[in-house]
Design a protein around this motif. Structure first.
Motif, PDB file in Angstrom:
ATOM      1  N   PHE A   1       2.981   5.939  -3.103  1.00 51.88           N
ATOM      2  CA  PHE A   1       4.219   6.464  -3.486  1.00 51.88           C
ATOM      3  C   PHE A   1       4.349   6.719  -4.836  1.00 51.88           C
ATOM      4  O   PHE A   1       4.391   7.872  -5.585  1.00 51.88           O
ATOM      5  N   SER A   2       4.370   5.278  -5.603  1.00 51.06           N
ATOM      6  CA  SER A   2       4.500   5.525  -7.122  1.00 51.06           C
ATOM      7  C   SER A   2       3.433   6.073  -7.850  1.00 51.06           C
ATOM      8  O   SER A   2       3.790   6.913  -8.733  1.00 51.06           O
ATOM      9  N   LEU A   3       2.187   5.494  -7.416  1.00 52.98           N
ATOM     10  CA  LEU A   3       1.079   6.063  -8.389  1.00 52.98           C
ATOM     11  C   LEU A   3       0.597   7.503  -7.749  1.00 52.98           C
ATOM     12  O   LEU A   3       0.372   8.385  -8.558  1.00 52.98           O
ATOM     13  N   GLY A   4       0.401   7.438  -6.540  1.00 48.59           N
ATOM     14  CA  GLY A   4      -0.415   8.704  -6.015  1.00 48.59           C
ATOM     15  C   GLY A   4       0.746  10.045  -6.106  1.00 48.59           C
ATOM     16  O   GLY A   4       0.203  10.894  -6.576  1.00 48.59           O
ATOM     17  N   ALA A   5       1.720   9.835  -5.499  1.00 48.16           N
ATOM     18  CA  ALA A   5       2.760  10.880  -5.298  1.00 48.16           C
ATOM     19  C   ALA A   5       3.246  11.208  -6.782  1.00 48.16           C
ATOM     20  O   ALA A   5       3.480  12.173  -7.214  1.00 48.16           O
ATOM     21  N   GLY A   6       3.648   9.889  -7.386  1.00 46.51           N
ATOM     22  CA  GLY A   6       4.464  10.194  -8.746  1.00 46.51           C
ATOM     23  C   GLY A   6       3.511  10.975  -9.735  1.00 46.51           C
ATOM     24  O   GLY A   6       3.901  11.824 -10.539  1.00 46.51           O
TER      25      GLY A   6
ATOM     26  N   ALA B   1       3.711  11.715  -0.785  1.00 53.58           N
ATOM     27  CA  ALA B   1       5.033  11.104  -0.758  1.00 53.58           C
ATOM     28  C   ALA B   1       5.644  10.964   0.679  1.00 53.58           C
ATOM     29  O   ALA B   1       6.212   9.831   1.039  1.00 53.58           O
ATOM     30  N   PHE B   2       5.346  11.850   1.323  1.00 50.53           N
ATOM     31  CA  PHE B   2       5.799  12.052   2.825  1.00 50.53           C
ATOM     32  C   PHE B   2       5.227  10.723   3.616  1.00 50.53           C
ATOM     33  O   PHE B   2       5.584  10.140   4.353  1.00 50.53           O
ATOM     34  N   VAL B   3       3.937  10.654   3.244  1.00 56.40           N
ATOM     35  CA  VAL B   3       3.210   9.721   3.912  1.00 56.40           C
ATOM     36  C   VAL B   3       3.460   8.279   3.664  1.00 56.40           C
ATOM     37  O   VAL B   3       3.694   7.629   4.454  1.00 56.40           O
ATOM     38  N   ALA B   4       3.687   8.083   2.308  1.00 57.68           N
ATOM     39  CA  ALA B   4       4.260   6.704   1.981  1.00 57.68           C
ATOM     40  C   ALA B   4       5.708   6.426   2.705  1.00 57.68           C
ATOM     41  O   ALA B   4       5.700   5.361   2.784  1.00 57.68           O
ATOM     42  N   ILE B   5       6.373   7.752   2.754  1.00 61.85           N
ATOM     43  CA  ILE B   5       8.031   7.255   3.043  1.00 61.85           C
ATOM     44  C   ILE B   5       7.472   6.814   4.680  1.00 61.85           C
ATOM     45  O   ILE B   5       8.284   6.011   5.057  1.00 61.85           O
ATOM     46  N   PHE B   6       6.806   7.615   5.551  1.00 54.05           N
ATOM     47  CA  PHE B   6       6.578   7.391   6.962  1.00 54.05           C
ATOM     48  C   PHE B   6       6.063   6.046   7.068  1.00 54.05           C
ATOM     49  O   PHE B   6       6.467   5.016   7.989  1.00 54.05           O
ATOM     50  N   MET B   7       5.080   5.699   6.131  1.00 60.63           N
ATOM     51  CA  MET B   7       4.309   4.276   6.307  1.00 60.63           C
ATOM     52  C   MET B   7       5.548   3.112   6.052  1.00 60.63           C
ATOM     53  O   MET B   7       5.443   2.138   6.761  1.00 60.63           O
ATOM     54  N   SER B   8       6.249   3.268   4.960  1.00 59.75           N
ATOM     55  CA  SER B   8       7.090   2.396   4.626  1.00 59.75           C
ATOM     56  C   SER B   8       8.301   2.044   5.649  1.00 59.75           C
ATOM     57  O   SER B   8       8.522   0.881   5.856  1.00 59.75           O
ATOM     58  N   SER B   9       8.510   3.038   6.493  1.00 63.35           N
ATOM     59  CA  SER B   9       9.669   3.063   7.406  1.00 63.35           C
ATOM     60  C   SER B   9       9.077   2.358   8.657  1.00 63.35           C
ATOM     61  O   SER B   9       9.763   1.451   9.295  1.00 63.35           O
ATOM     62  N   GLU B  10       7.945   2.599   9.060  1.00 62.56           N
ATOM     63  CA  GLU B  10       7.246   1.922  10.196  1.00 62.56           C
ATOM     64  C   GLU B  10       6.844   0.449   9.813  1.00 62.56           C
ATOM     65  O   GLU B  10       7.080  -0.459  10.787  1.00 62.56           O
ATOM     66  N   ILE B  11       6.443   0.252   8.716  1.00 63.29           N
ATOM     67  CA  ILE B  11       5.851  -1.162   8.392  1.00 63.29           C
ATOM     68  C   ILE B  11       7.319  -2.004   8.069  1.00 63.29           C
ATOM     69  O   ILE B  11       7.259  -3.240   8.560  1.00 63.29           O
ATOM     70  N   ARG B  12       8.393  -1.557   7.476  1.00 61.39           N
ATOM     71  CA  ARG B  12       9.510  -2.373   7.571  1.00 61.39           C
ATOM     72  C   ARG B  12      10.020  -2.852   8.725  1.00 61.39           C
ATOM     73  O   ARG B  12      10.474  -4.024   9.062  1.00 61.39           O
ATOM     74  N   SER B  13      10.033  -2.197   9.862  1.00 60.97           N
ATOM     75  CA  SER B  13      10.194  -2.366  11.272  1.00 60.97           C
ATOM     76  C   SER B  13       9.498  -3.539  11.685  1.00 60.97           C
ATOM     77  O   SER B  13      10.026  -4.533  12.053  1.00 60.97           O
TER      78      SER B  13
ATOM     79  N   VAL C   1       0.812  -1.240  -0.015  1.00 58.28           N
ATOM     80  CA  VAL C   1       0.051  -0.246  -0.026  1.00 58.28           C
ATOM     81  C   VAL C   1       0.848   1.288  -0.259  1.00 58.28           C
ATOM     82  O   VAL C   1       0.737   2.255  -0.786  1.00 58.28           O
ATOM     83  N   ALA C   2       1.648   1.204   1.110  1.00 59.31           N
ATOM     84  CA  ALA C   2       2.890   2.159   0.751  1.00 59.31           C
ATOM     85  C   ALA C   2       3.425   2.590  -0.267  1.00 59.31           C
ATOM     86  O   ALA C   2       3.767   3.842  -0.873  1.00 59.31           O
ATOM     87  N   MET C   3       3.911   1.407  -1.103  1.00 61.57           N
ATOM     88  CA  MET C   3       4.470   1.499  -2.383  1.00 61.57           C
ATOM     89  C   MET C   3       3.705   2.302  -3.437  1.00 61.57           C
ATOM     90  O   MET C   3       4.065   3.060  -4.169  1.00 61.57           O
TER      91      MET C   3
END
Length: 327
Positions: free
Chosen positions: A88-93, A205-217, A83-85
């Motif tokens: 980022f790629s579709l929404g933000a890009g 993009a900010f939301v996607a980066i924040f989400m991906s960082s938290e979910i990665r953990s 979802v985060a990806m």
């Protein structure tokens, strides 16, 4: 109950975003608004994301099997990362690309009243979805006494904090689109519509980066909260000390296998006088006490290990790691 709360929030967000996306696409085609098109893509991405989160919840509830003996709980983390990806790629890009196109080739908006009408309806629907999501999140947050941002970062349920972040981003994006439309309509700054689209893309993009960082953990393997760890230690300590069967707690490790699925392993040193029957009784008592207090602990393993053996195994493990690094 927790999973049910997340699922109801997702269904509400899905219904609202689907209706909003259709209205925004129609308005974007009618008015030639770049910000409206970005918002339409944003709502479409959010709608698809909610389907992915529902798929993740369904997959996470599959029972354990030979290849996945601890269940499929981490499926929800994987799909939340997707979802985060996508965000980022579709929404933000796409939003940033459309924004730059409009800044470089500005043009007047058409039928601006349609934009205002759609933005007003979208804010009402998105506001309702946001209130529901934030309300569910705050209900869980109050039990921990944490602040909003701290609770977001500490949350183990990506389905809920993903919806909260997406809804907040959507309200922010709608506000930006409204200001961009005002500037283009009343000020004659036609490029402002493109700038609004770029800003909307940056928010996503900010939301996607924040989400991906938290979910990665969480995907890598995140421990249970400090409160849960402390509570488990306190329960084991009731059997520890002078004239108690357990001499010392060597180590307690925890890991989230899902939002409501915790794996716990504990290494304890029993006193020399303790019989095998006593070890079995104490272990059974601890299992019952821990799982009664923390139902989310689905897998609990208590290893009987002397302090010396535990220390030697830790030292040997360290030597093996260092040796592997040297190679």
């Amino acid at each position: 109950m927790e999973a049910g709360g997340s699922k109801s929030v997702i269904f509400i967000a899905f219904a609202c975003n689907l209706a909003i996306a259709i209205a925004k696409f129609l308005a974007a085609a009618w008015t030639l608004s770049s910000a409206m098109l970005s918002e339409a893509i944003h709502s479409l991405v959010d709608t698809s994301n909610q389907l992915l989160l529902l798929l993740g919840i369904r997959r996470a509830n599959l029972p354990p099997d030979a290849q996945h003996p601890f269940g499929h709980g981490k499926e929800i983390y994987f799909w939340s990362f997707i979802v985060a990806m996508v965000l980022f790629s579709l929404g933000a890009g796409v939003a940033i690309y459309e924004g730059f196109e409009k800044v470089l080739h500005p043009q007047a908006l058409q039928n601006v009243s349609v934009i205002y009408a759609v933005l007003a309806v979208a804010m009402l629907l998105e506001g309702y979805s946001t209130v529901q999501a934030v309300g569910e999140f705050n209900r869980r947050r109050r039990s921990t006494g944490q602040g909003f941002v701290t609770a977001l970062r500490a949350s183990k349920d990506p389905t809920l904090f993903a919806i909260v972040l997406e809804d907040l981003a959507a309200m922010t994006g709608l506000t930006i689109a409204l200001f961009g439309t005002f500037a283009a309509d009343f000020g004659g700054y036609y490029w402002a519509d493109g700038v609004a689209s770029i800003l909307i893309g940056c928010v996503l993009a900010f939301v996607a980066i924040f989400m991906s960082s938290e979910i990665r953990s969480l995907i890598v393997g995140e421990a249970a909260s400090r409160a849960v760890q402390t509570g488990i230690r306190e329960i084991i300590e009731t059997e520890t000390g002078t004239d108690k069967p357990i001499r010392k707690i060597n180590e307690i490790r925890t890991m989230h296998l899902g939002p409501q699925d915790i794996l716990v392993t504990a290494s304890v040193d029993f006193d020399n006088w303790v019989s095998a029957r006593t070890v079995e009784d104490v272990t059974a008592r601890l299992q019952t006490a821990i799982k009664s207090r923390y139902p989310e602990v689905h897998n609990l393993f208590i290893e009987v290990q002397s302090e010396q053996t535990f220390a030697a195994s830790k030292k040997e493990s360290h030597v093996q790691v260092v040796g592997s690094a040297a190679h």
